[in-house]
Design an enzyme around this catalytic site. Structure first.
Site, short mmCIF file in Angstrom:
data_model
loop_
_atom_site.label_atom_id
_atom_site.label_comp_id
_atom_site.label_asym_id
_atom_site.label_seq_id
_atom_site.Cartn_x
_atom_site.Cartn_y
_atom_site.Cartn_z
N TYR A 97 -13.77 -3.64 9.44
CA TYR A 97 -12.57 -2.81 9.64
C TYR A 97 -12.04 -3.00 11.06
CZ TYR A 97 -9.44 1.21 9.46
OH TYR A 97 -8.33 2.01 9.48
N SER B 155 -4.72 -0.06 14.27
CA SER B 155 -5.50 1.17 14.44
C SER B 155 -5.94 1.30 15.89
CB SER B 155 -6.73 1.14 13.52
OG SER B 155 -7.67 2.14 13.87
N GLY C 144 0.81 -1.21 0.00
CA GLY C 144 0.00 0.00 0.00
C GLY C 144 0.84 1.25 0.00
N GLY D 178 -0.85 7.85 0.75
CA GLY D 178 -1.12 7.92 2.18
C GLY D 178 0.07 7.62 3.06
N ILE D 179 -0.21 6.95 4.16
CA ILE D 179 0.81 6.61 5.14
C ILE D 179 1.89 5.71 4.53
CG2 ILE D 179 1.20 5.27 7.26
CD1 ILE D 179 -1.52 6.41 8.21
N GLY D 180 1.47 4.79 3.67
CA GLY D 180 2.43 3.92 3.02
C GLY D 180 3.42 4.68 2.18
#
Length: 312
Positions: A176, A151, A21, A25-27
């Protein structure tokens, strides 16, 4: 680690990193930071154009940065197996594996190519098979690390062992929460098994707090929206930016776990400010659901049965 920032990343020359990923984003932010500090970074993502764009963006920041894109579809276990087999066949080592990819589901239940609930398939099952497949490369490294992104909502996750694929009572947040709990328990159980075997791998879990990423906009690709899905998108787009932090800050726990000399195997790291929503990285609170190692062991066994993959 007080006040730890991206500038504290040590020289990573000679280190090889794979991050799932990593196109956005964060990746992407983690891939960028680690590459700028000398690592050879493999960005693995199903978004081929986004992945190639990410490589170009990083190399524009630092000409000569060692970064490449590899296509990977975590929703297909066969695709994951082929990816891992191909990488192992190339030889060498893998110093750092970052299991980062995931999706924010919508109200319409979706299944993977293998018939598993899509969120769980991508976020947990795919990463389990990937980690197992890349194990020989990790063992070839002198100080291997596996970083798995969970998370804050892991504490809301539960497992219905009779309906793990959530065919009944499906709601968008439920898979999720379940997947993020699975991520944390996988990381902790992996470290327990490594310790029992006398291994050298560090398995570390992290969470980004509240960060502004593209996960909300990417939900549009998953299917037809219902009213609740539109409301969640509004929250992700307009509310979260006021509560959270940029993706580059949300990626700090991942950067820390991947590179800091004092990051501990079996640890869980996240932001330290505002209820762990933002701020510099530090030790994060493991909620009761994430502390149940009996459940972690059962999840591991069930995952082996579902995927047909065993290791450790």
């Amino acid at each position: 680690m007080q006040g730890w920032s991206e500038t504290d990343i040590p020289d990573l020359s000679g280190k090889r990193v794979l991050i799932t990923g990593g196109a956005s984003g964060i990746g992407y932010e983690a891939a960028r930071a680690l590459a700028l500090h000398g690592a050879h970074v493999l960005i693995a993502d199903r978004n081929e154009q986004g992945g190639r764009d990410a490589v170009a963006r990083i190399q524009a920041l630092k000409p000569g940065a060692s970064v490449e894109f590899r296509a990977l579809d975590l929703s297909s276990l066969e695709s994951v197996r082929q990816f891992a087999t191909s990488l192992v066949a190339e030889g060498g080592k893998l110093d750092i594996l970052i299991n980062n990819a995931g999706i924010q589901p919508i109200s319409e239940r979706r299944e993977s190519a293998d018939g598993f609930e899509l969120t769980f398939a991508i976020g947990h099952l795919g990463h389990f098979v990937l980690t197992a497949g890349l194990w020989p490369l990790l063992l070839a490294a002198s100080e291997p690390r596996i970083v798995t992104v969970s998370s804050m909502v892991h504490g809301r996750g539960t497992f219905d062992w009779d309906d793990l694929q959530i065919t009944k009572g499906y709601a968008a947040q439920r898979p999720y929460n379940q997947t993020k709990l699975a991520n944390l328990l996988f990381a902790r159980e992996l470290q327990r098994r490594v310790d029992l075997s006398g291994g050298k791998v560090k398995s570390i879990a992290v969470h980004p707090g509240v960060a502004q990423t593209s996960i909300g906009s990417n939900r549009k690709q998953l299917g037809k929206f219902r009213l609740g899905d539109h409301l969640i998108s509004v929250i992700l787009r307009f509310v979260m930016p006021y509560l959270g932090q940029p993706a580059s800050a949300g990626a700090l726990p991942t950067m820390y776990a991947a590179s800091a000399p004092d990051a501990q195997g079996g640890g869980f790291y996240g932001p330290q400010g505002g209820g762990e929503m933002k701020g510099p990285p530090g030790s994060a609170k493991i909620k009761p659901a994430g502390q149940d190692m009996a459940v972690a062991r059962k999840l591991w066994d069930v995952t082996e049965e579902l995927t047909g993959v065993t290791f450790l």
